[in-house]
Enzyme design. Structure first.
Site, PDB file in Angstrom:
ATOM      1  N   HIS A 139       0.838  -1.200   0.000  1.00  0.00           N
ATOM      2  CA  HIS A 139       0.000   0.000   0.000  1.00  0.00           C
ATOM      3  C   HIS A 139       0.878   1.258   0.000  1.00  0.00           C
ATOM      4  O   HIS A 139       1.837   1.344   0.758  1.00  0.00           O
ATOM      5  CB  HIS A 139      -0.885  -0.014   1.251  1.00  0.00           C
ATOM      6  CG  HIS A 139      -2.079   0.880   1.145  1.00  0.00           C
ATOM      7  ND1 HIS A 139      -1.979   2.248   1.196  1.00  0.00           N
ATOM      8  CD2 HIS A 139      -3.385   0.604   0.979  1.00  0.00           C
ATOM      9  CE1 HIS A 139      -3.191   2.775   1.081  1.00  0.00           C
ATOM     10  NE2 HIS A 139      -4.070   1.805   0.941  1.00  0.00           N
ATOM     11  N   GLY A 163       3.782  22.351  10.894  1.00  0.00           N
ATOM     12  CA  GLY A 163       5.032  21.641  11.161  1.00  0.00           C
ATOM     13  C   GLY A 163       6.133  22.067  10.214  1.00  0.00           C
ATOM     14  O   GLY A 163       5.944  22.935   9.364  1.00  0.00           O
ATOM     15  N   HIS A 180       9.981  13.948   8.588  1.00  0.00           N
ATOM     16  CA  HIS A 180      10.412  13.361   9.860  1.00  0.00           C
ATOM     17  C   HIS A 180      11.278  12.138   9.525  1.00  0.00           C
ATOM     18  O   HIS A 180      10.858  11.291   8.727  1.00  0.00           O
ATOM     19  CB  HIS A 180       9.194  12.968  10.689  1.00  0.00           C
ATOM     20  CG  HIS A 180       9.528  12.468  12.066  1.00  0.00           C
ATOM     21  ND1 HIS A 180      10.127  11.251  12.293  1.00  0.00           N
ATOM     22  CD2 HIS A 180       9.355  13.021  13.292  1.00  0.00           C
ATOM     23  CE1 HIS A 180      10.291  11.073  13.592  1.00  0.00           C
ATOM     24  NE2 HIS A 180       9.832  12.141  14.216  1.00  0.00           N
ATOM     25  N   PRO A 181      12.474  12.006  10.114  1.00  0.00           N
ATOM     26  CA  PRO A 181      13.411  10.966   9.674  1.00  0.00           C
ATOM     27  C   PRO A 181      12.844   9.545   9.702  1.00  0.00           C
ATOM     28  O   PRO A 181      13.150   8.742   8.818  1.00  0.00           O
ATOM     29  CB  PRO A 181      14.589  11.113  10.648  1.00  0.00           C
ATOM     30  CG  PRO A 181      14.106  11.990  11.763  1.00  0.00           C
ATOM     31  CD  PRO A 181      13.026  12.840  11.193  1.00  0.00           C
ATOM     32  N   THR A 182      12.021   9.215  10.697  1.00  0.00           N
ATOM     33  CA  THR A 182      11.476   7.845  10.755  1.00  0.00           C
ATOM     34  C   THR A 182       9.972   7.796  10.521  1.00  0.00           C
ATOM     35  O   THR A 182       9.436   6.768  10.134  1.00  0.00           O
ATOM     36  CB  THR A 182      11.750   7.200  12.137  1.00  0.00           C
ATOM     37  OG1 THR A 182      11.194   8.058  13.155  1.00  0.00           O
ATOM     38  CG2 THR A 182      13.246   7.028  12.379  1.00  0.00           C
ATOM     39  N   ALA A 183       9.281   8.903  10.753  1.00  0.00           N
ATOM     40  CA  ALA A 183       7.813   8.875  10.695  1.00  0.00           C
ATOM     41  C   ALA A 183       7.240   9.593   9.477  1.00  0.00           C
ATOM     42  O   ALA A 183       6.024   9.596   9.273  1.00  0.00           O
ATOM     43  CB  ALA A 183       7.230   9.479  11.971  1.00  0.00           C
ATOM     44  N   GLY A 184       8.080  10.184   8.658  1.00  0.00           N
ATOM     45  CA  GLY A 184       7.613  10.816   7.423  1.00  0.00           C
ATOM     46  C   GLY A 184       6.702  11.996   7.670  1.00  0.00           C
ATOM     47  O   GLY A 184       7.035  12.908   8.430  1.00  0.00           O
TER      48      GLY A 184
END
Lengths: 301, 301
Positions: A85, A166, A171-175
């Site tokens: 997805h 924002g 965000h490096p891990t959370a996009g």
């Protein structure tokens, strides 16, 4: 729960469908909370994605959704994520849906409150979409998500894709996350008595909005290999304007061209009562009927 | 209200449809009561009768219903009553209907508690009817009410008609009352494109139980003079066994014999959600659909 004067629904999608322990932790944000009720959640391994369905009083729901976003940002690392997805964030999309006693405008306002707070607390780039969108090209989720997590760092630098809240950075891990308000969506599939996918595809193209069909209807052909049949897989994006029975009858009409029968249909997940009652009223030719005549509707008032 | 774990419905019928002040007083027994919600009430001058629809938690409902019975016994004098509708008491009939989270057995038990207490408090002869009946010939309300108020003093002396609770004598001004449990009843009328009452009568006789028709269906022909049409007026006495759409389609089939079209239908008063959702599921050919997929059903859980 009907001492709740307003009922809002939220259906957040999380990019984790395999590690059920993580999903359990995230779902915990909606458990045993005053003014919030977890209705459903389901995870898909292939999609590597989970969908949670929750209803609540607007402010209680806001608090729980923000808590769940925080947990997902902490637990889900998109740099190691793969699945069928498309996704751009650990929390991929957060739609708010007005259910009872509240308007679309209130859903839009709530989505913006959550968007602002999520951006601030978790340092996430947030895009408003659908009814909450700040520009027409942000309305469609597919546009917002295009490029996915991997392309987001570059995308947010484009003038057209500055996040609504924002930082203008991934965000490096959370996009990043899309948050907005929309009508209830009904996942409705109509099964055809043939194994010829081209027939389902062709009918889907005719009945959907982009093909000149029904205004609030998205559709595509899908093969049900195990059953040896195909289906027109539909998203009804506003059943109050485009009724379920209209899609059903239109598929039947188009199927005639191929000499193919409609063998049944199915609703995936939850459906608002009104969508089916409207359908019953059509087929029975009910005169002067209102939803207030439905006992449960009165009980919930 | 969905913090109520059980929802019972009660639809008491009172023999007063003209003096609305009295009806207001009686309805007051259901207002501003914890665990009770007044859904609807309507009065008919010609019938000289009022019907109140109320839901509640069983014990709270019991208290309110007993209070309403007491008020009606005090306010309504049947010795001076005339109206088109047959009646045997100031409180004529008090059905309890299990709606959610409770069984028919619990409705029967509740009806007996109310019957016993009403007889004791107000010195009323009480007959249990329908599912609560103590003998088969007491099941049908029409049998219980036969002879009406005027014949009740003699009737209660018959061995077959000893009241289940209270004295074997007619209350001088309030008569007697039938109390019992039954399934929700759906008042459903199907309109025909003709002014010929004989056609509606003939179809009604064929589709109803007593004429060899559907098990849970009572029907008669009715003239709608203002519209210049006739209708098959139906009481669906258990929509969970005899579905609405079945009656509708059967009337359509029988109407063909007369070359008469079905021009519409109507639901009078309240209808449980499930009756219409079942109808929608039939016409859409829904596969594997359950009432748990209805959003409102989940919210009320």
């Amino acid at each position: 729960m009907s001492n709740w004067s307003k009922i809002m629904e939220c259906v957040p999608n999380f990019s984790e469908g395999r590690d059920l322990e993580k999903i359990e932790k995230i779902a915990g944000a909606f458990r045993a909370k005053e003014g919030v009720k977890l209705l459903d959640y389901s995870s898909d391994r292939d999609h590597n994605r989970s969908v949670i369905t929750v209803v609540g009083e607007p402010q209680a729901l806001k608090a729980s959704v923000l808590e769940a976003i925080g947990l997902a940002v902490e637990l889900i690392d998109l740099t190691a994520h793969s699945g069928q997805h498309p996704r751009m964030g650990a929390v991929d999309v957060v739609p708010f849906i007005p259910i009872r006693g509240c308007t679309m405008e209130e859903a839009v306002a709530l989505s913006k409150e959550v968007a602002e707070e999520a951006a601030r607390r978790y340092n996430l780039p947030v895009f408003l979409y659908e009814k909450s969108a700040s520009a027409p090209h942000h309305e469609n989720l597919a546009n917002v998500r295009k490029g996915e997590f991997e392309g987001l760092a570059e995308k947010v630098k484009l003038a057209d894709w500055t996040p609504d809240y924002g930082p203008a950075q991934c965000h490096p891990t959370a996009g990043g996350v899309a948050i907005g308000a929309r009508m209830p969506l009904v996942a409705y599939n109509i099964n055809l008595g043939t194994d010829n996918l081209a027939v389902a595809d062709s009918i889907a193209r005719k009945i959907r909005f982009v093909g000149g069909g029904l205004r609030y209807c998205k559709a595509m052909g899908v093969e049900l290999k195990e059953r040896g049949i195909v289906q027109v897989s539909i998203n009804m994006t506003d059943y109050t304007r485009t009724a379920l029975y209209r899609a059903f009858e239109l598929v039947r009409i188009e199927a005639r061209r191929y000499g193919v029968p409609v063998v049944g249909s199915e609703i995936i997940g939850l459906v608002p009562m009104e969508a089916l009652i409207d359908t019953a009223a059509y087929y029975l030719g009910l005169e002067d009927f209102t939803i207030n005549q439905v006992l449960e509707s009165r009980i919930m008032e």
